[in-house]
Design an enzyme around this catalytic site. Sequence first.
Site, mmCIF file in Angstrom:
data_model
loop_
_atom_site.group_PDB
_atom_site.id
_atom_site.type_symbol
_atom_site.label_atom_id
_atom_site.label_comp_id
_atom_site.label_asym_id
_atom_site.label_seq_id
_atom_site.Cartn_x
_atom_site.Cartn_y
_atom_site.Cartn_z
ATOM 1 N N CYS A 1 -31.341 -2.176 -64.632
ATOM 2 C CA CYS A 1 -31.756 -3.579 -64.691
ATOM 3 C C CYS A 1 -30.569 -4.415 -65.100
ATOM 4 O O CYS A 1 -29.765 -3.983 -65.915
ATOM 5 C CB CYS A 1 -32.819 -3.765 -65.761
ATOM 6 S SG CYS A 1 -34.397 -3.201 -65.235
ATOM 7 N N GLU B 1 -30.277 0.028 -58.807
ATOM 8 C CA GLU B 1 -31.580 0.583 -58.455
ATOM 9 C C GLU B 1 -32.374 -0.420 -57.625
ATOM 10 O O GLU B 1 -32.331 -1.618 -57.885
ATOM 11 C CB GLU B 1 -32.341 0.925 -59.747
ATOM 12 C CG GLU B 1 -33.619 1.646 -59.479
ATOM 13 C CD GLU B 1 -34.312 2.064 -60.754
ATOM 14 O OE1 GLU B 1 -33.657 2.666 -61.627
ATOM 15 O OE2 GLU B 1 -35.502 1.781 -60.883
HETATM 16 N N1 ACO Z 1 -29.837 -19.868 -56.389
HETATM 17 C C1 ACO Z 1 -28.958 -19.568 -55.416
HETATM 18 N N2 ACO Z 1 -28.015 -18.623 -55.554
HETATM 19 C C2 ACO Z 1 -27.959 -17.973 -56.720
HETATM 20 C C3 ACO Z 1 -28.834 -18.239 -57.788
HETATM 21 C C4 ACO Z 1 -29.812 -19.231 -57.581
HETATM 22 N N3 ACO Z 1 -30.677 -19.546 -58.552
HETATM 23 N N4 ACO Z 1 -28.518 -17.440 -58.822
HETATM 24 C C5 ACO Z 1 -27.487 -16.682 -58.434
HETATM 25 N N5 ACO Z 1 -27.144 -17.008 -57.157
HETATM 26 C C6 ACO Z 1 -26.088 -16.398 -56.354
HETATM 27 C C7 ACO Z 1 -24.938 -17.305 -56.221
HETATM 28 O O1 ACO Z 1 -24.824 -17.489 -54.844
HETATM 29 C C8 ACO Z 1 -23.759 -16.532 -56.758
HETATM 30 O O2 ACO Z 1 -22.878 -16.321 -55.719
HETATM 31 P P1 ACO Z 1 -21.691 -17.338 -55.391
HETATM 32 O O3 ACO Z 1 -20.834 -17.387 -56.601
HETATM 33 O O4 ACO Z 1 -21.079 -16.643 -54.245
HETATM 34 O O5 ACO Z 1 -22.336 -18.635 -55.075
HETATM 35 C C9 ACO Z 1 -24.284 -15.159 -57.119
HETATM 36 O O6 ACO Z 1 -25.688 -15.221 -56.998
HETATM 37 C C10 ACO Z 1 -23.940 -14.704 -58.490
HETATM 38 O O7 ACO Z 1 -23.954 -15.776 -59.373
HETATM 39 P P2 ACO Z 1 -23.593 -15.538 -60.898
HETATM 40 O O8 ACO Z 1 -23.438 -16.876 -61.536
HETATM 41 O O9 ACO Z 1 -22.470 -14.575 -61.017
HETATM 42 O O10 ACO Z 1 -24.904 -14.796 -61.384
HETATM 43 P P3 ACO Z 1 -25.858 -15.155 -62.612
HETATM 44 O O11 ACO Z 1 -25.093 -15.137 -63.889
HETATM 45 O O12 ACO Z 1 -26.647 -16.344 -62.307
HETATM 46 O O13 ACO Z 1 -26.763 -13.840 -62.636
HETATM 47 C C11 ACO Z 1 -28.660 -12.567 -62.030
HETATM 48 C C12 ACO Z 1 -27.417 -13.315 -61.519
HETATM 49 C C13 ACO Z 1 -28.240 -11.492 -63.009
HETATM 50 C C14 ACO Z 1 -29.361 -11.901 -60.864
HETATM 51 C C15 ACO Z 1 -29.566 -13.636 -62.702
HETATM 52 O O14 ACO Z 1 -30.037 -14.524 -61.731
HETATM 53 C C16 ACO Z 1 -30.733 -13.061 -63.447
HETATM 54 O O15 ACO Z 1 -30.607 -12.566 -64.553
HETATM 55 N N6 ACO Z 1 -31.943 -13.135 -62.845
HETATM 56 C C17 ACO Z 1 -33.166 -12.683 -63.486
HETATM 57 C C18 ACO Z 1 -33.214 -11.176 -63.571
HETATM 58 C C19 ACO Z 1 -32.984 -10.529 -62.229
HETATM 59 O O16 ACO Z 1 -33.575 -10.910 -61.222
HETATM 60 N N7 ACO Z 1 -32.108 -9.505 -62.225
HETATM 61 C C20 ACO Z 1 -31.775 -8.733 -61.057
HETATM 62 C C21 ACO Z 1 -32.837 -7.731 -60.815
HETATM 63 S S1 ACO Z 1 -32.317 -6.487 -59.703
HETATM 64 C C22 ACO Z 1 -31.609 -5.308 -60.728
HETATM 65 O O17 ACO Z 1 -31.791 -5.408 -61.902
HETATM 66 C C23 ACO Z 1 -30.834 -4.172 -60.184
#
Ligand code: ACO
Length: 507
Positions: A362, A396
């Site tokens: 996660c 995962e």
């Molecule tokens: N809308 C559009 N694009 C987004 C968004 C959003 N809300 N959030 C992230 N992105 C995309 C962006 O395009 C970015 O890419 P870019 O820099 O090329 O534009 C890319 O994702 C990564 O952005 P970061 O700023 O590095 O990521 P962030 O710190 O926002 O973290 C994460 C991403 C971890 C998925 C976050 O959104 C989160 O914690 N979400 C909730 C929990 C979750 O869904 N975790 C993933 C589950 S799957 C797994 O655990 C294996």
Amino acid sequence: MGDGAETPVDPEDLVVEGCRMPVKMANADEWPLAEILSRKEVENRTIFYVHFIDYNKRLDEWVERDRLDIDKMQLPKKDAKTPVKDSAVSKGNCSSNSRASSPDREMSNGTPNFNIHRPKSNIGRKRKLPMNDTGPPPPSMNNITGIPMVDNAPSPVTTPLSISPTPLSQGQSLLPSYTQSTPDFCSSQTSQPQQEPVAAHQPRQTGSMATDKTHDDIITRMKNISMIELGRHRIRPWYFAPYPVELTICPVIFLCEFCLKYVKSRKCLERHKEKCNLRHPPGNEIYRKSNISFFEIDGRKNKSYSQKLCLLAKLFLDHKTLYYDTDPFLFYVMTEYDNRGFHIVGYFSKEKESTEDYNVACILTLPPYQRKGFGKLLIEFSYVLSQFEGKTGSPEKPLSDLGLLSYRSYWSQTILETILKLHKSAESERPQITINEICETTSIRKEDVISTLQHLNLINYYKGQYIVTLSPEVIDGQEKAMTKRKIRIDPKCLHWNPKDWSKRGKW
Ligand code: ACO
Ligand code: ZN
């Protein structure tokens, strides 16, 4: 003249759980179809908990009548079954503020709910941390690849590849068993999570924790915590998390940002802070560069912290298992340092041993830190660990919608960076690289490399060979994207030796 007096029916009274109608979205003039999951009276008015059918659950909310288009209401299907409370609920182990509507109805609404069970062969001693659904992102998430296409760029780069596409495999998802007792959330006894004794009394020896989807829907469909305060941040949760039911009535719950203990009031938190001397997560600081650090936490040695971290993460991760049995996992917590301490920004968990070579179970960036590149930093760190292990790895599955966006963006940038580096250093106009070499350099698993190249539409078949062709637009987009990646992981700052957990008697 008729004998009975006719009383007009207020259409609002007909709005019951399972009804569907257009509902106005917050901060938008859009009225997508939504399902009523619950209704309740608050200060003499009725409010309705709605789920927007084609949208992620994190957009679900309580709305007033003026946001419902009652004229277009569809009544619940006659054959829709009211969910029967399952054993966990009837035993009082779980609690939800309100009954959720039938999962059957959700299944038919076109929003698949990924709750894939682990294939038999994978069922081992460990429990896994399942992920979210990959439902469509809200309208604000259209910029998917993060590599904008632009004009006026240098000439194309072509790189022949040896390639044999393989479909991505699917992981599984297992569901929790948890309890809620009635502790005093402002006493010294609460330094241990209430759930811990349950795990101790019910050790699970197999990975077969899978519970059916009904369980998941009934318990977890509605958000139950209004707000959390964590350090300097007030954060509105996205999903249900099984915090003790007593806390679900609090307008805000307060968390110690260092040990993650949760209490019902600021006063209780202040009292806790007088005793809590942590200024960073427990475990070992294995990486530090500038103000960014990573702490490695063993789910067995620091069980209480790990459980509280899972609980906090559940607020932002849909369908994530809450495991009181954190023993099989390591947790990598990323912090930002200032003169008050090491503040949690995000984390990822990783199985000590993964039969599928998953390198992340996660992953989460806490909402105040999202969209600033920290997610990619966490992902990059997970691949640097794999690099140190001499392995490729993959997150995962299934990934959440935001997880998929972030991984796609990370994979694209990392693979293009590798190809372009090769191109710069090579003498030939058309340097060769194999998929395996890309995997070795990046630690990204073969299937993910292939799916990324396919997704970017970069692979062409030419004269009996697969060739990656990078257009000027792609190159320019990549360069622009990389200039935005200000913080990067510096492998030299990682002080860590991989452990071979299979050689240990116990995790
Ligand atoms: N809308 C559009 N694009 C987004 C968004 C959003 N809300 N959030 C992230 N992105 C995309 C962006 O395009 C970015 O890419 P870019 O820099 O090329 O534009 C890319 O994702 C990564 O952005 P970061 O700023 O590095 O990521 P962030 O710190 O926002 O973290 C994460 C991403 C971890 C998925 C976050 O959104 C989160 O914690 N979400 C909730 C929990 C979750 O869904 N975790 C993933 C589950 S799957 C797994 O655990 C294996
Ligand atoms: Zn504390």
